[in-house]
Design a protein around this motif. Structure first.
Motif, PDB file in Angstrom:
ATOM      1  N   ASP A  60       0.838  -1.193   0.000  1.00 53.40           N
ATOM      2  CA  ASP A  60       0.000   0.000   0.000  1.00 53.40           C
ATOM      3  C   ASP A  60       0.881   1.255   0.000  1.00 53.40           C
ATOM      4  O   ASP A  60       2.101   1.190   0.156  1.00 53.40           O
ATOM      5  N   HIS A  61       0.252   2.396  -0.182  1.00 52.16           N
ATOM      6  CA  HIS A  61       1.018   3.628  -0.387  1.00 52.16           C
ATOM      7  C   HIS A  61       1.876   3.983   0.826  1.00 52.16           C
ATOM      8  O   HIS A  61       2.959   4.558   0.680  1.00 52.16           O
ATOM      9  N   LEU A  62       1.408   3.651   2.041  1.00 52.49           N
ATOM     10  CA  LEU A  62       2.201   3.998   3.219  1.00 52.49           C
ATOM     11  C   LEU A  62       3.449   3.125   3.318  1.00 52.49           C
ATOM     12  O   LEU A  62       4.546   3.624   3.601  1.00 52.49           O
ATOM     13  N   ALA A  63       3.306   1.821   3.054  1.00 51.66           N
ATOM     14  CA  ALA A  63       4.476   0.943   3.065  1.00 51.66           C
ATOM     15  C   ALA A  63       5.484   1.385   2.006  1.00 51.66           C
ATOM     16  O   ALA A  63       6.699   1.413   2.253  1.00 51.66           O
ATOM     17  N   LEU A  64       4.978   1.740   0.823  1.00 48.31           N
ATOM     18  CA  LEU A  64       5.868   2.247  -0.226  1.00 48.31           C
ATOM     19  C   LEU A  64       6.517   3.560   0.210  1.00 48.31           C
ATOM     20  O   LEU A  64       7.719   3.761   0.034  1.00 48.31           O
ATOM     21  N   GLY A  65       5.703   4.449   0.788  1.00 53.73           N
ATOM     22  CA  GLY A  65       6.216   5.741   1.227  1.00 53.73           C
ATOM     23  C   GLY A  65       7.287   5.605   2.293  1.00 53.73           C
ATOM     24  O   GLY A  65       8.255   6.381   2.317  1.00 53.73           O
ATOM     25  N   GLU A  66       7.148   4.602   3.157  1.00 52.74           N
ATOM     26  CA  GLU A  66       8.163   4.372   4.188  1.00 52.74           C
ATOM     27  C   GLU A  66       9.442   3.800   3.586  1.00 52.74           C
ATOM     28  O   GLU A  66      10.544   4.159   3.984  1.00 52.74           O
ATOM     29  N   LYS A  67       9.293   2.900   2.606  1.00 48.14           N
ATOM     30  CA  LYS A  67      10.475   2.353   1.938  1.00 48.14           C
ATOM     31  C   LYS A  67      11.254   3.457   1.216  1.00 48.14           C
ATOM     32  O   LYS A  67      12.484   3.458   1.167  1.00 48.14           O
ATOM     33  N   LEU A  68      10.513   4.384   0.637  1.00 46.25           N
ATOM     34  CA  LEU A  68      11.131   5.481  -0.111  1.00 46.25           C
ATOM     35  C   LEU A  68      11.578   6.628   0.801  1.00 46.25           C
ATOM     36  O   LEU A  68      12.164   7.594   0.319  1.00 46.25           O
ATOM     37  N   LYS A  69      11.274   6.491   2.100  1.00 44.42           N
ATOM     38  CA  LYS A  69      11.461   7.586   3.060  1.00 44.42           C
ATOM     39  C   LYS A  69      10.787   8.860   2.562  1.00 44.42           C
ATOM     40  O   LYS A  69      11.351   9.966   2.600  1.00 44.42           O
ATOM     41  N   ALA A  70       9.566   8.676   2.085  1.00 43.46           N
ATOM     42  CA  ALA A  70       8.798   9.779   1.508  1.00 43.46           C
ATOM     43  C   ALA A  70       7.667  10.237   2.421  1.00 43.46           C
ATOM     44  O   ALA A  70       7.236  11.396   2.340  1.00 43.46           O
ATOM     45  N   ILE A  71       7.147   9.340   3.274  1.00 44.39           N
ATOM     46  CA  ILE A  71       6.017   9.649   4.153  1.00 44.39           C
ATOM     47  C   ILE A  71       6.388   9.233   5.568  1.00 44.39           C
ATOM     48  O   ILE A  71       6.853   8.112   5.786  1.00 44.39           O
ATOM     49  N   ASP A  72       6.157  10.121   6.523  1.00 44.79           N
ATOM     50  CA  ASP A  72       6.447   9.813   7.928  1.00 44.79           C
ATOM     51  C   ASP A  72       5.202  10.147   8.754  1.00 44.79           C
ATOM     52  O   ASP A  72       4.990  11.292   9.154  1.00 44.79           O
ATOM     53  N   MET A  73       4.376   9.131   8.980  1.00 43.15           N
ATOM     54  CA  MET A  73       3.158   9.316   9.772  1.00 43.15           C
ATOM     55  C   MET A  73       3.468   9.366  11.262  1.00 43.15           C
ATOM     56  O   MET A  73       2.833  10.105  12.024  1.00 43.15           O
ATOM     57  N   GLU A  74       4.457   8.563  11.693  1.00 40.77           N
ATOM     58  CA  GLU A  74       4.758   8.461  13.121  1.00 40.77           C
ATOM     59  C   GLU A  74       5.175   9.815  13.695  1.00 40.77           C
ATOM     60  O   GLU A  74       4.675  10.244  14.736  1.00 40.77           O
ATOM     61  N   ARG A  75       6.066  10.493  13.001  1.00 39.18           N
ATOM     62  CA  ARG A  75       6.506  11.792  13.508  1.00 39.18           C
ATOM     63  C   ARG A  75       5.432  12.862  13.301  1.00 39.18           C
ATOM     64  O   ARG A  75       5.363  13.835  14.056  1.00 39.18           O
ATOM     65  N   GLY A  76       4.596  12.693  12.280  1.00 39.18           N
ATOM     66  CA  GLY A  76       3.467  13.604  12.116  1.00 39.18           C
ATOM     67  C   GLY A  76       2.538  13.555  13.312  1.00 39.18           C
ATOM     68  O   GLY A  76       2.091  14.585  13.821  1.00 39.18           O
ATOM     69  N   ALA A  77       2.271  12.315  13.794  1.00 34.84           N
ATOM     70  CA  ALA A  77       1.414  12.142  14.972  1.00 34.84           C
ATOM     71  C   ALA A  77       2.095  12.679  16.222  1.00 34.84           C
ATOM     72  O   ALA A  77       1.451  13.271  17.093  1.00 34.84           O
ATOM     73  N   LYS A  78       3.423  12.483  16.307  1.00 30.87           N
ATOM     74  CA  LYS A  78       4.169  12.979  17.475  1.00 30.87           C
ATOM     75  C   LYS A  78       4.087  14.499  17.559  1.00 30.87           C
ATOM     76  O   LYS A  78       3.903  15.069  18.639  1.00 30.87           O
ATOM     77  N   VAL A  79       4.181  15.158  16.417  1.00 30.13           N
ATOM     78  CA  VAL A  79       4.223  16.623  16.395  1.00 30.13           C
ATOM     79  C   VAL A  79       2.827  17.237  16.486  1.00 30.13           C
ATOM     80  O   VAL A  79       2.616  18.228  17.191  1.00 30.13           O
ATOM     81  N   SER A  80       1.853  16.647  15.782  1.00 34.43           N
ATOM     82  CA  SER A  80       0.544  17.301  15.645  1.00 34.43           C
ATOM     83  C   SER A  80      -0.650  16.441  16.031  1.00 34.43           C
ATOM     84  O   SER A  80      -1.756  16.959  16.167  1.00 34.43           O
ATOM     85  N   GLY A  81      -0.467  15.125  16.167  1.00 34.19           N
ATOM     86  CA  GLY A  81      -1.581  14.253  16.516  1.00 34.19           C
ATOM     87  C   GLY A  81      -1.972  13.360  15.355  1.00 34.19           C
ATOM     88  O   GLY A  81      -1.346  13.369  14.288  1.00 34.19           O
ATOM     89  N   ALA A  82      -3.023  12.583  15.572  1.00 36.37           N
ATOM     90  CA  ALA A  82      -3.488  11.644  14.551  1.00 36.37           C
ATOM     91  C   ALA A  82      -3.903  12.361  13.279  1.00 36.37           C
ATOM     92  O   ALA A  82      -4.380  13.503  13.311  1.00 36.37           O
ATOM     93  N   ARG A  83      -3.696  11.678  12.145  1.00 35.42           N
ATOM     94  CA  ARG A  83      -4.055  12.164  10.815  1.00 35.42           C
ATOM     95  C   ARG A  83      -3.205  13.355  10.359  1.00 35.42           C
ATOM     96  O   ARG A  83      -3.610  14.125   9.487  1.00 35.42           O
ATOM     97  N   PHE A  84      -2.037  13.518  10.957  1.00 34.13           N
ATOM     98  CA  PHE A  84      -1.037  14.452  10.430  1.00 34.13           C
ATOM     99  C   PHE A  84       0.174  13.651   9.989  1.00 34.13           C
ATOM    100  O   PHE A  84       0.361  12.506  10.409  1.00 34.13           O
TER     101      PHE A  84
END
Length: 426
Positions: free
Chosen positions: A136-160
């Motif tokens: 899926d797009h998130l797994a691909l994004g993580e492999k490419l180091k293109a999407i970081d949901m974990e740090r988005g949630a750390k900084v701003s909360g869920a769905r960032f």
């Protein structure tokens, strides 16, 4: 706001529209009654004002010995005028509240029903198939180091989220491609405010049933927009436009914000349903007569974008009950998302006819057949998304390869320095 003349002359048309949207036809009867009360109250006030003005002249011309009695009568009349003015103001407010409950009249042919009652108009492109298990797009994004949901949630909360590296570059490339397409089509590029006043948000129809989706800053009484449509609609508020040379077309680039209220548990993985994203939005002011043709033009621009990106998609005609209050017709363009085995909305385009312009008092002077121009009349407004962050989902999943790399659609390569393949990070 709907045309009050249509409400008075053809209430059955308005009732059919309300029923198709899933609302009670009693809203139409209530608006008609409120409109009658408003006109009656205004008429009573104007008659008393005329009487007061005429009586004032009588007092001024009266002999001195008669003036005392006449002045006393004038005071009584003034109190009646004041009461009539108050009644007219209250009737105006009641009528406005009744009219706001009536949504835009749907265009003939729009399917009735709710979210699941859309009509599929066409499918374009081949559904991608893989000889490996696609990610899926998130797994691909993580492999490419293109999407970081974990740090988005750390900084701003869920769905960032953070788009980083090639993810950030990919979004900028996509937006620049869309901007170039908009320029080729005659749109004026705009970078718009993302905070707007209540009257602008209300005027575009976003403070109705879906007001819970909108972020509000109470200390400033400003709203964060969920689309640059809001700012672009307010751009010409209280103006008379010159449409003699054709429609006014704008392409607004902005960050957008949505609370996603009521979506708990839906699309919690990845960047499909998030609180903040970027978007290039087309917005058009045109004559009511040309609005439907302009709607098809916007749809054609959207389809051209998806085709050039190599995405399989379908176009659906949204049912009346799933339209926003301002839209008279809306088309969604949904791209195939391989790991969900489903079409998901990437973009939509709406014909709002004169609904928004009546609220925002945006008019034009149509030409007369015998020459010259006529009385001012409301313009039609339309909107449609040409690119947004969510498109990255379909691009990554559609063009992935077995090793987790992603082939860059040829049309995007010039915007990425000629890069042909996104490779997994070491």
């Amino acid at each position: 706001m709907i045309d009050p003349v249509v409400l008075r002359d053809d209430p059955e048309l308005v009732k059919r529209s309300q029923v198709a949207r899933g609302h009670s036809p009693e809203t139409v009867d209530a608006a008609l009654a409120a409109d009658r009360e408003r006109r009656s109250a205004i008429s009573a006030y104007e008659e008393l004002r005329a009487e007061q003005n005429a009586f004032g002249k009588t007092v001024a011309a009266a002999p001195k010995e008669e003036k005392a009695a006449l002045v006393a009568a004038v005071k009584g009349l003034a109190e009646r005028v004041k009461a009539a003015q108050q009644a007219a103001s209250e009737a105006e407010e009641a009528a406005r509240a009744a009219f706001v409950r009536i949504e835009n009249i749907v265009i003939d042919g729009v399917p009735a029903g709710g979210e699941d009652d859309f009509v599929e108009l066409r499918r374009v492109g081949d559904i991608p198939s893989f000889d490996f298990q696609p990610l899926d797009h998130l797994a691909l994004g993580e492999k490419l180091k293109a999407i970081d949901m974990e740090r988005g949630a750390k900084v701003s909360g869920a769905r960032f989220y953070f788009l980083r590296g090639i993810g950030a570059r990919l979004e900028i490339a996509l937006m620049n491609l869309a901007l170039d397409r908009a320029l080729e089509a005659g749109f004026v590029p705009m970078i718009t405010p993302t905070l707007v006043r209540p009257e602008i948000m209300q005027g575009t129809g976003f403070l109705g049933e879906h007001a819970e989706e909108v972020y509000h800053l109470p200390a400033d009484d400003l709203y964060l927009v969920g689309t640059s449509e809001v700012a672009l609609a307010g751009y010409h508020k209280d103006e008379i436009l010159d449409l003699a040379d054709g429609p006014l077309r704008y392409a607004g680039w902005s960050t957008c914000y949505r609370r996603e209220a009521g979506s708990h548990g839906k699309d919690t993985r990845g960047i499909i349903r998030v609180h903040q994203f970027n978007k290039l939005e087309m917005f058009v002011y045109t004559t009511p007569e040309d609005a439907e043709a302009e709607h098809e033009r916007l749809l054609g621009l959207q389809e051209g974008m998806l085709q050039s990106l190599g995405l399989a998609y379908r176009v659906i005609d949204i049912a009346a009950g799933d339209l926003g209050s301002s839209a008279a017709r809306k088309y969604d363009v949904e791209a195939w998302v391989p790991t969900q085995q489903a079409f998901r909305e990437l973009t939509s385009t709406s014909n709002c006819t004169t609904f928004q312009s009546r609220r925002l008092d945006i008019r034009h002077r149509p030409p007369l057949e015998e020459g010259g121009v006529g009385r001012t009349t409301p313009v039609a407004t339309l909107n449609g998304t040409l690119a947004t962050t969510r498109w990255i989902v379909a691009i990554l999943e559609t063009h992935q390869r077995a090793d987790g790399s992603v082939v860059v659609p040829e049309v995007l390569r010039p915007y990425l320095g000629g890069l042909e393949v996104l490779e997994p990070a070491a």
